[in-house]
Design an enzyme around this catalytic site. Structure first.
Site, PDB file in Angstrom:
ATOM      1  N   ASN A  10       0.856  -1.189   0.000  1.00  0.00           N
ATOM      2  CA  ASN A  10       0.000   0.000   0.000  1.00  0.00           C
ATOM      3  C   ASN A  10       0.893   1.240   0.000  1.00  0.00           C
ATOM      4  O   ASN A  10       1.512   1.549   1.012  1.00  0.00           O
ATOM      5  CB  ASN A  10      -0.891  -0.039   1.250  1.00  0.00           C
ATOM      6  CG  ASN A  10      -1.748   1.203   1.393  1.00  0.00           C
ATOM      7  OD1 ASN A  10      -1.853   2.008   0.468  1.00  0.00           O
ATOM      8  ND2 ASN A  10      -2.361   1.366   2.558  1.00  0.00           N
ATOM      9  N   LYS A  12       0.027   4.287  -0.283  1.00  0.00           N
ATOM     10  CA  LYS A  12      -0.644   5.458   0.307  1.00  0.00           C
ATOM     11  C   LYS A  12      -0.429   6.690  -0.594  1.00  0.00           C
ATOM     12  O   LYS A  12      -0.539   6.569  -1.807  1.00  0.00           O
ATOM     13  CB  LYS A  12      -0.149   5.691   1.738  1.00  0.00           C
ATOM     14  CG  LYS A  12      -0.202   4.417   2.581  1.00  0.00           C
ATOM     15  CD  LYS A  12       0.016   4.660   4.037  1.00  0.00           C
ATOM     16  CE  LYS A  12       0.130   3.313   4.751  1.00  0.00           C
ATOM     17  NZ  LYS A  12       0.082   3.448   6.205  1.00  0.00           N
ATOM     18  N   HIS A  99      -9.497   0.739   5.406  1.00  0.00           N
ATOM     19  CA  HIS A  99      -8.137   0.962   5.928  1.00  0.00           C
ATOM     20  C   HIS A  99      -8.219   1.924   7.117  1.00  0.00           C
ATOM     21  O   HIS A  99      -9.036   2.857   7.126  1.00  0.00           O
ATOM     22  CB  HIS A  99      -7.226   1.529   4.836  1.00  0.00           C
ATOM     23  CG  HIS A  99      -5.793   1.544   5.259  1.00  0.00           C
ATOM     24  ND1 HIS A  99      -5.276   2.547   6.045  1.00  0.00           N
ATOM     25  CD2 HIS A  99      -4.790   0.665   5.059  1.00  0.00           C
ATOM     26  CE1 HIS A  99      -3.999   2.287   6.294  1.00  0.00           C
ATOM     27  NE2 HIS A  99      -3.679   1.143   5.708  1.00  0.00           N
ATOM     28  N   GLU A 101      -6.603   4.388   7.999  1.00  0.00           N
ATOM     29  CA  GLU A 101      -6.510   5.832   7.707  1.00  0.00           C
ATOM     30  C   GLU A 101      -7.820   6.359   7.134  1.00  0.00           C
ATOM     31  O   GLU A 101      -8.173   7.513   7.352  1.00  0.00           O
ATOM     32  CB  GLU A 101      -5.307   6.096   6.784  1.00  0.00           C
ATOM     33  CG  GLU A 101      -4.010   5.959   7.573  1.00  0.00           C
ATOM     34  CD  GLU A 101      -2.863   5.311   6.818  1.00  0.00           C
ATOM     35  OE1 GLU A 101      -2.854   5.322   5.582  1.00  0.00           O
ATOM     36  OE2 GLU A 101      -1.957   4.768   7.498  1.00  0.00           O
ATOM     37  N   GLU A 183      -5.106  -5.233  10.914  1.00  0.00           N
ATOM     38  CA  GLU A 183      -4.091  -4.190  11.040  1.00  0.00           C
ATOM     39  C   GLU A 183      -4.343  -3.394  12.312  1.00  0.00           C
ATOM     40  O   GLU A 183      -5.131  -2.425  12.304  1.00  0.00           O
ATOM     41  CB  GLU A 183      -4.162  -3.246   9.842  1.00  0.00           C
ATOM     42  CG  GLU A 183      -3.927  -3.920   8.509  1.00  0.00           C
ATOM     43  CD  GLU A 183      -3.423  -2.917   7.483  1.00  0.00           C
ATOM     44  OE1 GLU A 183      -2.291  -3.094   7.025  1.00  0.00           O
ATOM     45  OE2 GLU A 183      -4.142  -1.959   7.175  1.00  0.00           O
ATOM     46  N   GLY A 189       2.532   2.169  10.669  1.00  0.00           N
ATOM     47  CA  GLY A 189       3.441   3.307  10.479  1.00  0.00           C
ATOM     48  C   GLY A 189       4.215   3.701  11.715  1.00  0.00           C
ATOM     49  O   GLY A 189       4.832   4.769  11.746  1.00  0.00           O
ATOM     50  N   SER A 229       3.597  -2.212  10.328  1.00  0.00           N
ATOM     51  CA  SER A 229       5.053  -2.166  10.455  1.00  0.00           C
ATOM     52  C   SER A 229       5.736  -3.478  10.088  1.00  0.00           C
ATOM     53  O   SER A 229       6.732  -3.859  10.713  1.00  0.00           O
ATOM     54  CB  SER A 229       5.448  -1.715  11.865  1.00  0.00           C
ATOM     55  OG  SER A 229       4.982  -0.395  12.101  1.00  0.00           O
TER      56      SER A 229
HETATM   57  C1  PEP Z   1      -0.691  -0.112   5.971  1.00  0.00           C
HETATM   58  O1  PEP Z   1      -0.681   0.958   5.400  1.00  0.00           O
HETATM   59  O2  PEP Z   1      -1.649  -0.872   5.766  1.00  0.00           O
HETATM   60  C2  PEP Z   1       0.418  -0.474   6.842  1.00  0.00           C
HETATM   61  C3  PEP Z   1       0.363  -1.604   7.467  1.00  0.00           C
HETATM   62  O3  PEP Z   1       1.455   0.430   6.946  1.00  0.00           O
HETATM   63  P1  PEP Z   1       2.910   0.147   7.617  1.00  0.00           P
HETATM   64  O4  PEP Z   1       3.410  -1.154   7.044  1.00  0.00           O
HETATM   65  O5  PEP Z   1       3.742   1.314   7.188  1.00  0.00           O
HETATM   66  O6  PEP Z   1       2.708   0.048   9.085  1.00  0.00           O
END
Ligand code: PEP
Length: 275
Positions: A10, A12, A99, A101, A183, A189, A229
């Site tokens: 992803n 973003k 998601h 966000e 998640e 992040g 992460s």
């Molecule tokens: C994500 O955007 O779904 C995500 C898991 O980001 P990150 O790997 O940067 O934590």
């Protein structure tokens, strides 16, 4: 049931046009011939560039072009909306819903996440409208740090799962088109991943909930990715867990060293080298 390992990247709002093309090409090279499914989620304006880059790299059959979001309406006066048919038209084959966000920055409700998920997974009735029934969906769920500290992880996952999939019949999810991404919001992040034991525990409970909602065999066929992460250094241990069927990767998917290494770990799981 054997579930094909599925790794998503992803991007973003983190690439420009040139880096989107380069990243798509690099991912196509890295994914080619691996026995896993891979998806990339470029920013909307660069989907066509990414599609062209994948085509130039020989369109590896196991690499899907993905959208970070969809509008659930098919057409009309929805300023800024991008419909499923439009996305399908430019080569998108999978889309994210819910998601964290979108939920926490853009205040998307469970109801809106459900409307988007239902629109993507809608089974064609009679004539197929453009795009209808032709995209796969990754429904993202997960608890905030506050909810985790309050011991609400499983309750939040159950609620987001049931709300996100409300009104969606077993036939619509029993075909590989639905993936769940667990998640935890506090892991996205932040550089702090869930431990493999905690992630496995959450995934097993999510699968049990899917089993209660649909059936054991439907739940057994639905892939559950872990996201938060994920790094090349941590992914093998996560993928070694029986209910972790892949990863949804943010930051590390922008690295042409990290992401190929994560894909190789996925291939090792698929080959049974980590299990
Ligand atoms: C994500 O955007 O779904 C995500 C898991 O980001 P990150 O790997 O940067 O934590």
């Amino acid at each position: 049931m054997a579930r094909t390992t599925f790794i998503g990247g992803n991007w973003k709002m983190n690439t420009d046009r040139q880096s989107a093309r380069a990243l798509a090409e690099a991912t196509a090279r890295a994914a080619a011939n691996l026995p896993i499914q891979v998806a990339i989620f470029p920013p909307f304006p660069y989907l066509i560039d990414a599609a062209a880059a994948l085509a130039a790299a020989g369109s590896p059959f196991n690499l899907l072009l993905g959208a970070q979001d969809v509008c659930h309406h098919p057409n009309g006066a929805f300023t800024g909306g991008v419909s499923i048919a439009m996305l399908h038209d430019v080569g998108v084959r999978v889309a994210l819903t819910g998601h964290s966000e979108r939920r926490h920055v853009f205040n998307e409700s469970d109801e809106l996440v459900n409307a988007k998920t239902r629109a993507i997974l809608k089974m064609p009735e009679g004539g197929r409208e453009a795009g209808e029934g032709q995209l796969a969906c990754i429904l993202c769920i997960g608890e905030t740090l506050e909810q985790r500290r309050a011991g609400q992880t499983d309750a939040v996952n159950r609620r987001q799962l049931r709300a996100g999939l409300a009104g969606i019949p077993g036939e619509a999810v029993d075909n590989g088109r639905l993936t769940i991404a667990y998640e935890p919001v506090w892991a996205i992040g932040t550089g702090v991943s869930a431990t493999s034991a905690d992630a496995q525990d959450a995934h097993a409970k999510i699968r049990a909930e899917l089993s209660a909602m649909y059936s054991h065999s439907v739940a057994d066929g639905i892939r559950i990715q872990y996201g938060g992460s994920v790094k090349a250094s941590s992914v093998a241990e996560l993928l070694a867990q029986p209910d972790i069927d892949g990863a949804l990767v943010g930051g590390a998917s922008l690295s042409t060293d990290e992401f190929p290494a994560i894909l190789r770990a996925g291939a090792a799981k698929a080959a049974g080298a980590i299990a």
